[in-house]
Design an enzyme around this catalytic site. Sequence first.
Site, PDB file in Angstrom:
ATOM      1  N   ASN A  20      -5.240 -10.711  -3.572  1.00 43.22           N
ATOM      2  CA  ASN A  20      -5.085 -10.180  -2.223  1.00 43.22           C
ATOM      3  C   ASN A  20      -4.369  -8.841  -2.241  1.00 43.22           C
ATOM      4  O   ASN A  20      -4.143  -8.236  -1.192  1.00 43.22           O
ATOM      5  CB  ASN A  20      -4.317 -11.161  -1.331  1.00 43.22           C
ATOM      6  CG  ASN A  20      -2.951 -11.509  -1.885  1.00 43.22           C
ATOM      7  OD1 ASN A  20      -2.725 -11.476  -3.089  1.00 43.22           O
ATOM      8  ND2 ASN A  20      -2.028 -11.874  -1.009  1.00 43.22           N
ATOM      9  N   GLY A  52       0.767  14.865  -3.996  1.00 38.89           N
ATOM     10  CA  GLY A  52      -0.683  15.011  -3.919  1.00 38.89           C
ATOM     11  C   GLY A  52      -1.367  13.769  -4.435  1.00 38.89           C
ATOM     12  O   GLY A  52      -0.719  12.831  -4.921  1.00 38.89           O
ATOM     13  N   LYS A  59       2.538   2.145  -5.158  1.00 34.89           N
ATOM     14  CA  LYS A  59       3.302   1.671  -6.313  1.00 34.89           C
ATOM     15  C   LYS A  59       2.601   2.008  -7.623  1.00 34.89           C
ATOM     16  O   LYS A  59       3.240   2.266  -8.643  1.00 34.89           O
ATOM     17  CB  LYS A  59       3.513   0.158  -6.213  1.00 34.89           C
ATOM     18  CG  LYS A  59       4.329  -0.285  -5.008  1.00 34.89           C
ATOM     19  CD  LYS A  59       4.542  -1.792  -4.982  1.00 34.89           C
ATOM     20  CE  LYS A  59       3.297  -2.576  -4.663  1.00 34.89           C
ATOM     21  NZ  LYS A  59       2.794  -2.366  -3.282  1.00 34.89           N
ATOM     22  N   GLN A 101       2.235  -6.485  -3.066  1.00 36.87           N
ATOM     23  CA  GLN A 101       2.604  -6.531  -1.652  1.00 36.87           C
ATOM     24  C   GLN A 101       3.953  -5.799  -1.468  1.00 36.87           C
ATOM     25  O   GLN A 101       4.175  -4.792  -2.107  1.00 36.87           O
ATOM     26  CB  GLN A 101       2.638  -7.964  -1.130  1.00 36.87           C
ATOM     27  CG  GLN A 101       1.280  -8.603  -0.987  1.00 36.87           C
ATOM     28  CD  GLN A 101       0.950  -9.511  -2.152  1.00 36.87           C
ATOM     29  OE1 GLN A 101       1.811  -9.952  -2.903  1.00 36.87           O
ATOM     30  NE2 GLN A 101      -0.309  -9.818  -2.304  1.00 36.87           N
ATOM     31  N   HIS A 149       3.244  10.621  -0.700  1.00 37.38           N
ATOM     32  CA  HIS A 149       2.591  11.271   0.452  1.00 37.38           C
ATOM     33  C   HIS A 149       3.513  12.253   1.178  1.00 37.38           C
ATOM     34  O   HIS A 149       3.373  12.432   2.396  1.00 37.38           O
ATOM     35  CB  HIS A 149       2.094  10.218   1.450  1.00 37.38           C
ATOM     36  CG  HIS A 149       0.821   9.541   1.034  1.00 37.38           C
ATOM     37  ND1 HIS A 149      -0.415  10.056   1.294  1.00 37.38           N
ATOM     38  CD2 HIS A 149       0.604   8.377   0.371  1.00 37.38           C
ATOM     39  CE1 HIS A 149      -1.354   9.250   0.822  1.00 37.38           C
ATOM     40  NE2 HIS A 149      -0.758   8.220   0.246  1.00 37.38           N
ATOM     41  N   THR A 170      -6.211 -12.173   3.982  1.00 42.01           N
ATOM     42  CA  THR A 170      -7.369 -11.534   3.354  1.00 42.01           C
ATOM     43  C   THR A 170      -8.493 -12.516   3.080  1.00 42.01           C
ATOM     44  O   THR A 170      -9.588 -12.107   2.682  1.00 42.01           O
ATOM     45  CB  THR A 170      -6.968 -10.888   2.016  1.00 42.01           C
ATOM     46  OG1 THR A 170      -6.429 -11.897   1.147  1.00 42.01           O
ATOM     47  CG2 THR A 170      -5.938  -9.784   2.234  1.00 42.01           C
ATOM     48  N   THR A 198      -7.893  -3.691  -1.107  1.00 41.75           N
ATOM     49  CA  THR A 198      -8.571  -4.978  -1.262  1.00 41.75           C
ATOM     50  C   THR A 198      -9.595  -5.236  -0.174  1.00 41.75           C
ATOM     51  O   THR A 198     -10.691  -5.729  -0.440  1.00 41.75           O
ATOM     52  CB  THR A 198      -7.532  -6.124  -1.275  1.00 41.75           C
ATOM     53  OG1 THR A 198      -6.662  -5.936  -2.385  1.00 41.75           O
ATOM     54  CG2 THR A 198      -8.204  -7.480  -1.378  1.00 41.75           C
ATOM     55  N   THR A 199      -9.275  -4.877   1.072  1.00 43.83           N
ATOM     56  CA  THR A 199     -10.130  -5.249   2.204  1.00 43.83           C
ATOM     57  C   THR A 199     -10.944  -4.096   2.774  1.00 43.83           C
ATOM     58  O   THR A 199     -11.944  -4.330   3.453  1.00 43.83           O
ATOM     59  CB  THR A 199      -9.265  -5.811   3.342  1.00 43.83           C
ATOM     60  OG1 THR A 199      -8.380  -4.766   3.808  1.00 43.83           O
ATOM     61  CG2 THR A 199      -8.440  -6.990   2.875  1.00 43.83           C
ATOM     62  N   ASP A 246       0.823  -1.224   0.000  1.00 42.83           N
ATOM     63  CA  ASP A 246       0.000   0.000   0.000  1.00 42.83           C
ATOM     64  C   ASP A 246       0.849   1.263   0.000  1.00 42.83           C
ATOM     65  O   ASP A 246       0.423   2.300   0.508  1.00 42.83           O
ATOM     66  CB  ASP A 246      -0.952   0.019   1.213  1.00 42.83           C
ATOM     67  CG  ASP A 246      -1.800  -1.231   1.296  1.00 42.83           C
ATOM     68  OD1 ASP A 246      -2.455  -1.552   0.296  1.00 42.83           O
ATOM     69  OD2 ASP A 246      -1.799  -1.875   2.362  1.00 42.83           O
ATOM     70  N   GLY A 306      -3.688  -4.964  -4.536  1.00 44.11           N
ATOM     71  CA  GLY A 306      -4.366  -4.073  -5.464  1.00 44.11           C
ATOM     72  C   GLY A 306      -3.614  -2.786  -5.679  1.00 44.11           C
ATOM     73  O   GLY A 306      -2.983  -2.257  -4.760  1.00 44.11           O
ATOM     74  N   HIS A 307      -3.630  -2.318  -6.905  1.00 43.13           N
ATOM     75  CA  HIS A 307      -3.100  -1.002  -7.234  1.00 43.13           C
ATOM     76  C   HIS A 307      -4.280  -0.108  -7.602  1.00 43.13           C
ATOM     77  O   HIS A 307      -5.098  -0.479  -8.452  1.00 43.13           O
ATOM     78  CB  HIS A 307      -2.134  -1.068  -8.422  1.00 43.13           C
ATOM     79  CG  HIS A 307      -0.888  -1.833  -8.144  1.00 43.13           C
ATOM     80  ND1 HIS A 307      -0.130  -2.401  -9.138  1.00 43.13           N
ATOM     81  CD2 HIS A 307      -0.259  -2.112  -6.997  1.00 43.13           C
ATOM     82  CE1 HIS A 307       0.912  -3.016  -8.606  1.00 43.13           C
ATOM     83  NE2 HIS A 307       0.849  -2.847  -7.304  1.00 43.13           N
TER      84      HIS A 307
END
Length: 429
Positions: free
Chosen positions: A39, A420, A17, A229, A336, A130, A305-306, A14, A41-42
């Site tokens: 499990n 941003g 990427k 991941q 960030h 997950t 994902t979750t 997370d 996600g982008h």
Amino acid sequence: MSKADVVIGCFYGDEGKGKVIDYLAAEADIAVRATGGDNAGHTIQVGGVKYAMHLIPSGLLSGHTTGVIGNGVVLNPQVLLEEVDNLREHGYDVERYLKISEKAQVILPYHRLLDVALEKRRAGSKIGTTGKGIGPAYCDKYERVGLRVEDLYAADFREKLAELSASRTALLKFYDPEIDETDENLDFEKLYRDYSNFADRLRPYVCDTVTLLHKAVEEGKRVIVEGAQATLLDIDFGSYPFVTSSNPTIGGILTGTSLSASDIGNVYGVIKAYSSRVGAGPYVTELLDETGDRIRELGHEYGTTTGRPRRCGWLDLVALKYARRVNGLTALAVNHLDTVGKFDRIKVCTAYDVNGTVTEDFSTNVNLLNSAKPVYEELEGDFGDISACRRFEELPGAAQDYIRFIEDYIGIPVKFIGVGADRDAMIVR
């Protein structure tokens, strides 16, 4: 011959990427997903539409990049076809640009049921899976009983599926004796019909991706590999057992694509200007206070994902140095920066205090990590609004100092800086 560039998460996933991949894909011919399953996600926003890509390489969203699902992936056909349909609805030529390795492993319904049953039995020592069936699918792979995509088209597919279904259903009943035997996921005839249908729909995309990728490199095409991941979730190099079921580090990139070490060019490590983690396991810089809560809200830290709220804390340079060593990172992407810039003062972990012994070397030993206390250095924050900055020199001095501090500690340059949430809110140096 060309070199394949790789994008790898440095901590617990997370890290953003997708934003770096999105930039690199603008000039890439091929984007590859090498490990894991749905499990991960982008999340990419294109033309005002947000796409959560769990299996299809997000590089395909460039509109001209071929997306390859490599042999190291465990594939849930239903999830994949939902992604295919969504892309089609938004005008993407999926038939032309999606390729699936015939060697990729297939996730079946009992994998997901077994995943949940195993986590339930762990009681007080849950891993934080997950529940997508990833671990059980990899178990079948290494037990050499799993189904590959190519098996969906074999003459003896029904026989293979029947044998595997019977043995794994028995295993599921062992771990969860209260399982409802009338559950449609355990109905073999339905399973066979569903996966025969999936096979028909996936057929246009299935090919020998080993040959495809090597020819692409030999022909000088630009290839990027999208890591899923991240380093500290690696089954060998992460904080075991609180890890994923694959190798999302550089070794998994090689075995999950068939590319060789000599085919790899730049290896970009992606971090946030702070840190976060989803699921259980040690986390040295976690902040269980108002500061951690503020980071979560400012950074919108909820899993792709979750949907689970992520644990948040300050940046950990000890762990980052470990990621650089394990992966052979050549440069960093720091996302960030705008989020931490909203704090008056920013802390950065530069060492661990383990029962009175100070070290700058990371360890995956869970007992050591649980005993470790972060040693912080404090830097100036309050960057103001930096979302319009597109050159490093446009950043305020405190923001530049923060980036240079990271570079000096880790010993490699920061090439990408996220300033941003927008797709183009990034400085490229």
